[in-house]
Write an enzyme that holds these catalytic residues in place. Sequence first.
Site, PDB file in Angstrom:
ATOM      1  N   CYS A   1      49.267 -10.121 -33.560  1.00  0.00           N
ATOM      2  CA  CYS A   1      47.965  -9.183 -34.179  1.00  0.00           C
ATOM      3  C   CYS A   1      47.695  -7.885 -32.907  1.00  0.00           C
ATOM      4  O   CYS A   1      47.672  -7.312 -33.203  1.00  0.00           O
ATOM      5  CB  CYS A   1      47.424  -9.402 -34.958  1.00  0.00           C
ATOM      6  SG  CYS A   1      47.887 -10.131 -37.043  1.00  0.00           S
TER       7      CYS A   1
ATOM      8  N   HIS B   1      38.139  -5.066 -34.872  1.00  0.00           N
ATOM      9  CA  HIS B   1      39.594  -5.849 -35.256  1.00  0.00           C
ATOM     10  C   HIS B   1      39.346  -5.343 -36.819  1.00  0.00           C
ATOM     11  O   HIS B   1      40.988  -5.189 -37.490  1.00  0.00           O
ATOM     12  CB  HIS B   1      39.901  -7.553 -34.827  1.00  0.00           C
ATOM     13  CG  HIS B   1      41.405  -7.578 -35.297  1.00  0.00           C
ATOM     14  ND1 HIS B   1      42.553  -7.027 -34.290  1.00  0.00           N
ATOM     15  CD2 HIS B   1      41.921  -8.427 -36.112  1.00  0.00           C
ATOM     16  CE1 HIS B   1      43.759  -7.976 -35.462  1.00  0.00           C
ATOM     17  NE2 HIS B   1      43.208  -8.699 -36.644  1.00  0.00           N
TER      18      HIS B   1
ATOM     19  N   HIS C   1      46.497  -2.653 -41.367  1.00  0.00           N
ATOM     20  CA  HIS C   1      46.809  -2.998 -40.960  1.00  0.00           C
ATOM     21  C   HIS C   1      47.939  -3.144 -40.130  1.00  0.00           C
ATOM     22  O   HIS C   1      49.383  -3.280 -40.640  1.00  0.00           O
ATOM     23  CB  HIS C   1      46.410  -5.029 -40.914  1.00  0.00           C
ATOM     24  CG  HIS C   1      46.417  -5.576 -39.865  1.00  0.00           C
ATOM     25  ND1 HIS C   1      47.030  -5.378 -38.366  1.00  0.00           N
ATOM     26  CD2 HIS C   1      45.876  -6.468 -39.783  1.00  0.00           C
ATOM     27  CE1 HIS C   1      46.822  -6.336 -37.467  1.00  0.00           C
ATOM     28  NE2 HIS C   1      46.399  -6.863 -38.252  1.00  0.00           N
TER      29      HIS C   1
END
Length: 487
Positions: A192, A329, A368
């Site tokens: 990620c 994040h 995401h």
Amino acid sequence: MSTVNNNNNSSLEAIALTGISCEFASDIHSPNDLWDALKESRDVGSTTPIDRFDLESFTAHMFNMDNNEQLLQKLLRAGYFMSNQQWDMFEPSFFDLSDAEAGSVDPCHRLLRLKFVHLLDDAGYSIDKINGTKTSVHIGQFSTDHAVAAARMRPEHRSRFHGPNTLLYNASARLSYHFNLHGPNVSLDVACSSSLEALHMGVQCLRTNEADMAVCGGVNGIFSPDSFLQHSLIGAQSPDGRSRSFSTDANGYARGDGLGLLLLKRLSDAERDGDRIYCVVRDVLSGHDGNEDKTNFVVPSPAGQGRLLANIYSRNNFDTQKILFVEAHGTGTLVGDPIEANALGRFFNRSNLDPPLLLGSIKSNLGHTEGAAGVASLIKVAMCMYHRGITANMQFTSLNPKIDAQNYNLHILQNFIPFPTLPNNEKIAIGVNSFGMGGTTTHAIIEEYQPINKTSIQNGHIDDGNHIKSKQYFIFIFSTKSRQSLF
């Protein structure tokens, strides 16, 4: 144990962000489209398009073994998806491809080429002007849905193109090939944090003069029911397809399609060339968590985060009190969010007498976007810098009780706030966090760009006659009364 050399700042040249292109869910085609969606707190999520894939049909044979319907409850049914029109904008002949070859190329890589043209246009460059330049390309991607789908094809339906065109190296290599770019070229996968790691690599290439310009970014495309099923089984994703960053009702992260590209130049070069500058990358640094403070491989490490933050701020001699906001994040998991927020709280160490540390995450707006998540965060911050305001964190009801917000003076933004005007021409600074599931953590320090007005420089320093300390000013702006209306 190695130490950071705080005096070796000659290699930490500031980097200018001179161009942006992006594509996100719900017909977000440009950074301006993204800014409008963020400022309006527009929900761009949707149920999984049935013409993308039908997950329940794909898993129908498993329901007979699902006596207590646990699988049915876990199946992901929503997220943040680009429309078919967004994926189908590619014109093969413009890129010297036949229809047959274009059909074998990962849709992510087709879209990258199209958005590269948009990136040049945003930066004021022509295709001819960038041809043959020492431009590096760094693209993060870990979605392999196209390769999975190609592997399921019957042998008689495969062409000679499907072998080389399904692999991830094409993400960056195709760009340098088609546009004749001569700098370093890397496709990378650190999960990620891939696209913010791409930024890290691009900045390094500029600072070492391996490149005169750097193209950095990431892409994520969800096409395969296989990957959606796998993510359903992991249990870290939100079944209802919403990322509730830092909220007490967070139930995992929502998956999202996305693409973002940045054009970087050394700040001195960008100023010399008269480029439009969105913001300045003061520094970016990455590191691996190791295994300290980790309950398992995929859980973030407070020790690793603290170590990285200490390294980047100390090597820049950067006053952490100047960080107004951290674009976190913030995936929206009950475990990960408190680890990140408390690690930030411990490092920035704001008391109730200090300006608060503001937190938010674009995942609450776009979901995401995985391999493109870091660049999505960076584009948000760049647009906040350009428009001088910070947008709200969506999908938030109340704070996750495991986040020690009161002790660390943390606040989750729930409304748009304009930037304060600081005395003595001080620049707004924002931190950006990006974590990889494998343990690669990346952090960037972003500053707003302020062209130097030569008439205001006297005796080697800038003085506007206002000697109010910035810390006092922040405390005034975020007084108790102000906090009640803003957070």
